[in-house]
Scaffold this active site. Structure first.
Site, PDB file in Angstrom:
ATOM      1  N   GLY A 207       0.773  -1.237   0.000  1.00  0.00           N
ATOM      2  CA  GLY A 207       0.000   0.000   0.000  1.00  0.00           C
ATOM      3  C   GLY A 207       0.803   1.286   0.000  1.00  0.00           C
ATOM      4  O   GLY A 207       0.408   2.276  -0.600  1.00  0.00           O
TER       5      GLY A 207
ATOM      6  N   GLU B 101       4.675   4.523   5.822  1.00  0.00           N
ATOM      7  CA  GLU B 101       3.427   3.743   5.840  1.00  0.00           C
ATOM      8  C   GLU B 101       2.313   4.473   5.098  1.00  0.00           C
ATOM      9  O   GLU B 101       2.318   5.699   5.019  1.00  0.00           O
ATOM     10  CB  GLU B 101       2.985   3.500   7.289  1.00  0.00           C
ATOM     11  CG  GLU B 101       3.373   2.143   7.842  1.00  0.00           C
ATOM     12  CD  GLU B 101       2.594   0.978   7.223  1.00  0.00           C
ATOM     13  OE1 GLU B 101       2.049   1.100   6.102  1.00  0.00           O
ATOM     14  OE2 GLU B 101       2.534  -0.077   7.860  1.00  0.00           O
ATOM     15  N   ASP B 102       1.371   3.703   4.585  1.00  0.00           N
ATOM     16  CA  ASP B 102       0.193   4.308   3.963  1.00  0.00           C
ATOM     17  C   ASP B 102      -0.789   4.783   5.029  1.00  0.00           C
ATOM     18  O   ASP B 102      -1.310   5.880   4.973  1.00  0.00           O
ATOM     19  CB  ASP B 102      -0.481   3.333   2.983  1.00  0.00           C
ATOM     20  CG  ASP B 102      -0.701   1.937   3.573  1.00  0.00           C
ATOM     21  OD1 ASP B 102      -0.383   1.717   4.766  1.00  0.00           O
ATOM     22  OD2 ASP B 102      -1.190   1.062   2.843  1.00  0.00           O
TER      23      ASP B 102
ATOM     24  N   ASP C  89      -3.638   2.397  11.467  1.00  0.00           N
ATOM     25  CA  ASP C  89      -5.024   2.178  11.864  1.00  0.00           C
ATOM     26  C   ASP C  89      -5.011   1.667  13.310  1.00  0.00           C
ATOM     27  O   ASP C  89      -4.923   2.466  14.237  1.00  0.00           O
ATOM     28  CB  ASP C  89      -5.600   1.166  10.857  1.00  0.00           C
ATOM     29  CG  ASP C  89      -7.085   0.957  10.963  1.00  0.00           C
ATOM     30  OD1 ASP C  89      -7.642   1.212  12.031  1.00  0.00           O
ATOM     31  OD2 ASP C  89      -7.710   0.512   9.986  1.00  0.00           O
TER      32      ASP C  89
ATOM     33  N   PHE D 136     -13.443   3.399   6.324  1.00  0.00           N
ATOM     34  CA  PHE D 136     -12.565   2.593   5.477  1.00  0.00           C
ATOM     35  C   PHE D 136     -12.290   3.364   4.186  1.00  0.00           C
ATOM     36  O   PHE D 136     -13.210   3.677   3.437  1.00  0.00           O
ATOM     37  CB  PHE D 136     -13.179   1.229   5.161  1.00  0.00           C
ATOM     38  CG  PHE D 136     -12.185   0.296   4.548  1.00  0.00           C
ATOM     39  CD1 PHE D 136     -11.332  -0.454   5.346  1.00  0.00           C
ATOM     40  CD2 PHE D 136     -12.070   0.195   3.162  1.00  0.00           C
ATOM     41  CE1 PHE D 136     -10.380  -1.294   4.781  1.00  0.00           C
ATOM     42  CE2 PHE D 136     -11.122  -0.649   2.585  1.00  0.00           C
ATOM     43  CZ  PHE D 136     -10.279  -1.393   3.405  1.00  0.00           C
ATOM     44  N   VAL D 137     -11.043   3.680   3.967  1.00  0.00           N
ATOM     45  CA  VAL D 137     -10.697   4.496   2.807  1.00  0.00           C
ATOM     46  C   VAL D 137      -9.901   3.702   1.781  1.00  0.00           C
ATOM     47  O   VAL D 137      -9.225   2.728   2.111  1.00  0.00           O
ATOM     48  CB  VAL D 137      -9.895   5.755   3.211  1.00  0.00           C
ATOM     49  CG1 VAL D 137     -10.780   6.733   3.974  1.00  0.00           C
ATOM     50  CG2 VAL D 137      -8.659   5.406   4.025  1.00  0.00           C
TER      51      VAL D 137
ATOM     52  N   ASP E 107      -6.097  -0.261  -0.769  1.00  0.00           N
ATOM     53  CA  ASP E 107      -6.999  -1.107  -1.548  1.00  0.00           C
ATOM     54  C   ASP E 107      -8.167  -1.628  -0.737  1.00  0.00           C
ATOM     55  O   ASP E 107      -8.139  -1.658   0.493  1.00  0.00           O
ATOM     56  CB  ASP E 107      -6.227  -2.312  -2.095  1.00  0.00           C
ATOM     57  CG  ASP E 107      -5.899  -3.321  -1.000  1.00  0.00           C
ATOM     58  OD1 ASP E 107      -5.227  -2.932  -0.022  1.00  0.00           O
ATOM     59  OD2 ASP E 107      -6.333  -4.485  -1.101  1.00  0.00           O
TER      60      ASP E 107
ATOM     61  N   ARG F  26      -6.363   0.793  -5.758  1.00  0.00           N
ATOM     62  CA  ARG F  26      -5.034   1.321  -5.412  1.00  0.00           C
ATOM     63  C   ARG F  26      -4.657   2.489  -6.314  1.00  0.00           C
ATOM     64  O   ARG F  26      -3.995   3.428  -5.902  1.00  0.00           O
ATOM     65  CB  ARG F  26      -3.956   0.237  -5.573  1.00  0.00           C
ATOM     66  CG  ARG F  26      -3.967  -0.826  -4.513  1.00  0.00           C
ATOM     67  CD  ARG F  26      -2.664  -1.620  -4.570  1.00  0.00           C
ATOM     68  NE  ARG F  26      -2.767  -2.910  -3.898  1.00  0.00           N
ATOM     69  CZ  ARG F  26      -2.619  -3.100  -2.593  1.00  0.00           C
ATOM     70  NH1 ARG F  26      -2.359  -2.079  -1.809  1.00  0.00           N
ATOM     71  NH2 ARG F  26      -2.728  -4.303  -2.060  1.00  0.00           N
TER      72      ARG F  26
HETATM   73  P1  IMP Z   1      -3.113  -1.569  11.259  1.00  0.00           P
HETATM   74  O1  IMP Z   1      -4.525  -1.833  11.702  1.00  0.00           O
HETATM   75  O2  IMP Z   1      -2.636  -0.246  11.777  1.00  0.00           O
HETATM   76  O3  IMP Z   1      -2.215  -2.698  11.635  1.00  0.00           O
HETATM   77  O4  IMP Z   1      -3.150  -1.475   9.687  1.00  0.00           O
HETATM   78  C1  IMP Z   1      -2.868  -2.599   8.927  1.00  0.00           C
HETATM   79  C2  IMP Z   1      -3.019  -2.387   7.470  1.00  0.00           C
HETATM   80  O5  IMP Z   1      -4.397  -2.501   7.156  1.00  0.00           O
HETATM   81  C3  IMP Z   1      -2.598  -1.038   6.884  1.00  0.00           C
HETATM   82  O6  IMP Z   1      -1.231  -0.942   6.615  1.00  0.00           O
HETATM   83  C4  IMP Z   1      -3.409  -1.038   5.609  1.00  0.00           C
HETATM   84  O7  IMP Z   1      -2.734  -1.791   4.610  1.00  0.00           O
HETATM   85  C5  IMP Z   1      -4.672  -1.741   6.030  1.00  0.00           C
HETATM   86  N1  IMP Z   1      -5.719  -0.771   6.359  1.00  0.00           N
HETATM   87  C6  IMP Z   1      -6.066  -0.288   7.561  1.00  0.00           C
HETATM   88  N2  IMP Z   1      -7.071   0.601   7.461  1.00  0.00           N
HETATM   89  C7  IMP Z   1      -7.370   0.687   6.147  1.00  0.00           C
HETATM   90  C8  IMP Z   1      -8.329   1.448   5.377  1.00  0.00           C
HETATM   91  O8  IMP Z   1      -9.129   2.277   5.879  1.00  0.00           O
HETATM   92  N3  IMP Z   1      -8.310   1.231   4.034  1.00  0.00           N
HETATM   93  C9  IMP Z   1      -7.458   0.374   3.425  1.00  0.00           C
HETATM   94  N4  IMP Z   1      -6.550  -0.338   4.097  1.00  0.00           N
HETATM   95  C10 IMP Z   1      -6.516  -0.203   5.442  1.00  0.00           C
HETATM   96 MG    MG Z   2      -0.200  -1.451   4.680  1.00  0.00          MG
END
Ligand code: IMP
Ligand code: MG
Length: 175
Positions: A45, A100-101, A104, A153-154, A160, A166
């Site tokens: 991402g 990082e993208d 979350d 959710f974006v 993606d 993407r």
């Molecule tokens: P984490 O919950 O911070 O561990 O995020 C894990 C991964 O989930 C991120 O790096 C993204 O690839 C994906 N992710 C989390 N939130 C979103 C969202 O809103 N849209 C798309 N991908 C997401």
């Molecule tokens: Mg990611």
């Protein structure tokens, strides 16, 4: 093809590129004169953001990639992820900026930071394009952030939904 009718744009291409330029200037200033900066982009991402950001840097850097996958395609509640592609660069005694993208829950970033710290970088900082603090499960340090987002959710700009969207130039919420 992407069914853009069902998307509500939250960040335009222009807002994104202005922010990326801003972050590039900030990071260039902060690392000016520092030795050996390694930008670590997290596959897949963050590639779009990392590449655009790297083009806004006026300092030398090495661009490298780390690939991770969450078990069963979902983030493990304990944040256990698997490295699917490791760095090619030895980051010991180098300045590392993890790109990082989105942060979350913070579980993925938490795992990555722990992993990279064991390799003894000189410094380790985090630059994330999007930050969703309301969804945080584990506290993680974020040094540079593009935009703080609400709990939605974006997709787009690398992010993606089941591998779609993407290539969207905007950040949008899926309706
Ligand atoms: P984490 O919950 O911070 O561990 O995020 C894990 C991964 O989930 C991120 O790096 C993204 O690839 C994906 N992710 C989390 N939130 C979103 C969202 O809103 N849209 C798309 N991908 C997401
Ligand atoms: Mg990611």
């Amino acid at each position: 093809m992407n069914g853009e009718r069902n998307l509500e744009v939250l960040l335009t291409e222009e807002q994104i590129s202005k922010k990326v330029s801003f972050l590039g200037e900030l990071i260039s200033r902060d690392y000016a004169g520092a030795k050996e900066l390694v930008l670590v982009a997290v596959l897949r991402g963050s590639v779009y953001f990392a590449v655009d950001l790297s083009r806004q840097l006026s300092i030398p850097f090495i661009l490298d990639f780390i690939g991770i996958s969450s078990y069963a395609g979902k983030t493990d509640p304990l944040g256990i992820v698997r490295i699917t592609k490791d760095l090619d660069t030895n980051i010991a005694r180098k300045n590392v900026l993890l790109v990082e993208d989105i942060v979350d829950t913070g579980l993925t970033l938490n795992y990555l930071l722990k992993n990279l710290r064991t390799r003894n970088p000189l410094s380790l900082r985090v630059c994330t394009f999007l930050d969703m603090p309301a969804r945080r499960i584990v506290d993680v340090p974020v040094d540079y952030r593009g935009f703080e987002m609400p709990d939605v959710f974006v997709v787009g700009y690398g992010l993606d939904y089941q591998e779609c969207y993407r290539n969207l130039k905007e950040i949008a919420v899926l309706k």
